[in-house]
Scaffold this active site. Structure first.
Site, PDB file in Angstrom:
ATOM      1  N   ASP A 185      12.019  44.018  60.438  1.00 26.96           N
ATOM      2  CA  ASP A 185      11.952  42.768  59.683  1.00 26.96           C
ATOM      3  C   ASP A 185      11.532  41.656  60.642  1.00 26.96           C
ATOM      4  O   ASP A 185      12.312  41.261  61.518  1.00 26.96           O
ATOM      5  CB  ASP A 185      13.329  42.485  59.076  1.00 26.96           C
ATOM      6  CG  ASP A 185      13.386  41.158  58.337  1.00 26.96           C
ATOM      7  OD1 ASP A 185      12.339  40.474  58.244  1.00 26.96           O
ATOM      8  OD2 ASP A 185      14.479  40.806  57.860  1.00 26.96           O
ATOM      9  N   ILE A 186      10.298  41.158  60.501  1.00 25.88           N
ATOM     10  CA  ILE A 186       9.793  40.178  61.466  1.00 25.88           C
ATOM     11  C   ILE A 186      10.523  38.841  61.381  1.00 25.88           C
ATOM     12  O   ILE A 186      10.404  38.012  62.288  1.00 25.88           O
ATOM     13  CB  ILE A 186       8.267  39.963  61.330  1.00 25.88           C
ATOM     14  CG1 ILE A 186       7.895  39.323  59.982  1.00 25.88           C
ATOM     15  CG2 ILE A 186       7.511  41.254  61.577  1.00 25.88           C
ATOM     16  CD1 ILE A 186       6.441  38.855  59.913  1.00 25.88           C
TER      17      ILE A 186
ATOM     18  N   ALA B 275       3.304  40.176  55.686  1.00 27.11           N
ATOM     19  CA  ALA B 275       3.059  38.839  55.140  1.00 27.11           C
ATOM     20  C   ALA B 275       3.603  38.734  53.729  1.00 27.11           C
ATOM     21  O   ALA B 275       3.742  39.736  53.028  1.00 27.11           O
ATOM     22  CB  ALA B 275       1.563  38.527  55.128  1.00 27.11           C
ATOM     23  N   TYR B 276       3.895  37.511  53.328  1.00 29.22           N
ATOM     24  CA  TYR B 276       4.210  37.210  51.929  1.00 29.22           C
ATOM     25  C   TYR B 276       2.885  36.800  51.298  1.00 29.22           C
ATOM     26  O   TYR B 276       2.332  35.754  51.627  1.00 29.22           O
ATOM     27  CB  TYR B 276       5.230  36.071  51.858  1.00 29.22           C
ATOM     28  CG  TYR B 276       5.687  35.741  50.452  1.00 29.22           C
ATOM     29  CD1 TYR B 276       6.964  36.084  50.021  1.00 29.22           C
ATOM     30  CD2 TYR B 276       4.846  35.079  49.557  1.00 29.22           C
ATOM     31  CE1 TYR B 276       7.396  35.773  48.738  1.00 29.22           C
ATOM     32  CE2 TYR B 276       5.261  34.775  48.271  1.00 29.22           C
ATOM     33  CZ  TYR B 276       6.526  35.124  47.865  1.00 29.22           C
ATOM     34  OH  TYR B 276       6.951  34.832  46.587  1.00 29.22           O
TER      35      TYR B 276
ATOM     36  N   THR C  97      -5.745  33.874  56.500  1.00 21.54           N
ATOM     37  CA  THR C  97      -6.388  33.884  55.186  1.00 21.54           C
ATOM     38  C   THR C  97      -7.346  32.713  54.960  1.00 21.54           C
ATOM     39  O   THR C  97      -7.202  31.650  55.587  1.00 21.54           O
ATOM     40  CB  THR C  97      -5.296  33.832  54.088  1.00 21.54           C
ATOM     41  OG1 THR C  97      -5.888  33.693  52.801  1.00 21.54           O
ATOM     42  CG2 THR C  97      -4.354  32.646  54.307  1.00 21.54           C
TER      43      THR C  97
ATOM     44  N   TYR D  64       1.347  29.295  49.684  1.00 19.20           N
ATOM     45  CA  TYR D  64       0.911  30.477  50.439  1.00 19.20           C
ATOM     46  C   TYR D  64       0.026  30.083  51.620  1.00 19.20           C
ATOM     47  O   TYR D  64       0.311  30.425  52.776  1.00 19.20           O
ATOM     48  CB  TYR D  64       0.166  31.450  49.519  1.00 19.20           C
ATOM     49  CG  TYR D  64      -0.580  32.531  50.266  1.00 19.20           C
ATOM     50  CD1 TYR D  64       0.096  33.494  51.021  1.00 19.20           C
ATOM     51  CD2 TYR D  64      -1.974  32.595  50.222  1.00 19.20           C
ATOM     52  CE1 TYR D  64      -0.606  34.479  51.718  1.00 19.20           C
ATOM     53  CE2 TYR D  64      -2.675  33.576  50.910  1.00 19.20           C
ATOM     54  CZ  TYR D  64      -1.991  34.508  51.656  1.00 19.20           C
ATOM     55  OH  TYR D  64      -2.670  35.466  52.352  1.00 19.20           O
TER      56      TYR D  64
ATOM     57  N   LYS E 135       0.869  30.192  55.710  1.00 22.09           N
ATOM     58  CA  LYS E 135       0.011  30.955  56.620  1.00 22.09           C
ATOM     59  C   LYS E 135      -0.531  30.045  57.728  1.00 22.09           C
ATOM     60  O   LYS E 135      -0.656  30.448  58.889  1.00 22.09           O
ATOM     61  CB  LYS E 135      -1.140  31.617  55.856  1.00 22.09           C
ATOM     62  CG  LYS E 135      -0.716  32.741  54.926  1.00 22.09           C
ATOM     63  CD  LYS E 135      -0.093  33.926  55.661  1.00 22.09           C
ATOM     64  CE  LYS E 135      -1.127  34.737  56.424  1.00 22.09           C
ATOM     65  NZ  LYS E 135      -0.504  35.920  57.086  1.00 22.09           N
TER      66      LYS E 135
ATOM     67  N   TRP F  46     -10.043  37.933  50.205  1.00 23.26           N
ATOM     68  CA  TRP F  46     -10.211  38.823  49.053  1.00 23.26           C
ATOM     69  C   TRP F  46     -10.094  40.311  49.456  1.00 23.26           C
ATOM     70  O   TRP F  46     -10.950  41.130  49.140  1.00 23.26           O
ATOM     71  CB  TRP F  46     -11.564  38.565  48.392  1.00 23.26           C
ATOM     72  CG  TRP F  46     -11.770  37.201  47.815  1.00 23.26           C
ATOM     73  CD1 TRP F  46     -11.106  36.040  48.160  1.00 23.26           C
ATOM     74  CD2 TRP F  46     -12.706  36.833  46.805  1.00 23.26           C
ATOM     75  NE1 TRP F  46     -11.585  34.987  47.434  1.00 23.26           N
ATOM     76  CE2 TRP F  46     -12.573  35.436  46.584  1.00 23.26           C
ATOM     77  CE3 TRP F  46     -13.665  37.536  46.077  1.00 23.26           C
ATOM     78  CZ2 TRP F  46     -13.347  34.744  45.672  1.00 23.26           C
ATOM     79  CZ3 TRP F  46     -14.435  36.841  45.153  1.00 23.26           C
ATOM     80  CH2 TRP F  46     -14.274  35.464  44.953  1.00 23.26           C
TER      81      TRP F  46
END
Length: 285
Positions: free
Chosen positions: A37-38, A61-62, A102, A126, A130, A151
């Site tokens: 778990d980061i 990542a979430y 992203t 989001y 990030k 994408w």
């Protein structure tokens, strides 16, 4: 060479597992989030102490873009705090960190492809989290490669291609947004590029190469055109209708234009990038 991969059950983690056999000289350690778990600094430190990796690829990542709007703390914990934890532990163990970011760090108002120097200005939780992860890494540990991509799809995990194929099996008609422009990226292509960066760095290490890089497949399209091509390649007949973003409201605002300029990664690492349509044909679900 030991490479530790976080979030190994996601589509990029699975894509790395898919190509791992091509690199017998590399000892891959695939760590699912259930085991590493980061967001837990001590857990990260224990894993690094045990395995002593030369490289860490953070694919954890979430990524639930709309859900992030109602779970901002959870998105921040994984995308920002988790990234910072890994950077701190990588610094302790002199491990080079490869971190996936992203196109959502941009607001989408530009009319030409985004370069690494363009100002990040996310419009949603989001992208914001990030962006915070990127900043935390940059402030913590200089030996990093931050790869911004867009994408992402593959035969693994949850993604747009698999969603389209599933919906086509359930419905006779579909409406897809046609005024958001970007570039599909095959996760296996991305995984291959990450290994290329690592091999290059390992053979010819230079501090000048660390930093942010853009990577996606070549070309650009709308989500509607992406869906069109998915159905065409899979010989699926469906009534597909283009609609504007206003016709498909979502909790999170998407960038209208998020094509990435990839000159830097091509020049520094000598990477040949495949067109998105060619890659889509080669990698089917």
């Amino acid at each position: 060479m030991v490479i530790l991969v976080t979030g190994s059950t996601g589509q990029l983690g699975q894509s790395l597992q898919y190509i791992a056999h091509q690199y017998p000289e590399i000892d891959f350690l695939f760590c699912p989030s259930s085991e590493l778990d980061i967001t837990n600094l001590e857990q990260c430190r224990a894993a690094f102490s045990k395995y002593k990796p030369q490289y860490c690829i953070n694919t954890a990542a979430y990524t639930a873009v709309d859900k992030a709007e109602i779970e901002p703390q959870k998105a921040h914990l994984i995308n920002a705090i988790g990234a910072k934890n890994l950077a701190e532990v990588c610094k302790e163990f002199n491990t080079v960190l490869l971190h996936i970011s992203t196109d959502f760090v941009f607001d989408g108002n530009k009319k030409s492809p985004y370069t690494e120097e363009d100002l990040a200005n996310s419009t949603g939780v989001y992208g914001q989290t990030k962006m915070e992860g990127e900043i935390a890494i940059q402030q913590t540990w200089e030996k990093h490669f931050i790869i911004r991509t867009s994408w992402v799809y593959s035969q693994f995990g949850n993604n747009f291609m698999k969603t389209m194929l599933r919906l086509a099996s359930e419905r006779d008609s579909l409406s897809v947004v046609n005024d958001q422009i970007g570039t599909p990226t095959n996760a296996v292509d991305l995984a291959t590029v990450l290994i290329k960066i690592i091999l290059t760095d390992n053979q010819q290490p230079t501090a000048d190469n660390f930093g942010i890089y853009n990577y996606s497949n070549e070309g650009q399209c709308s989500w509607y055109e992406f869906a069109q091509k998915i159905f065409e390649i899979n010989n699926i007949r469906i009534n597909l209708q283009p609609i504007p973003t206003s016709g498909f409201p979502t909790p999170a605002k998407r960038p209208k234009f998020s094509v990435l300029d990839k000159r830097k990664i091509k020049e520094v690492f000598g990477i040949n990038i495949q067109d998105w349509i060619t890659s889509l044909k080669e990698h089917q679900g």
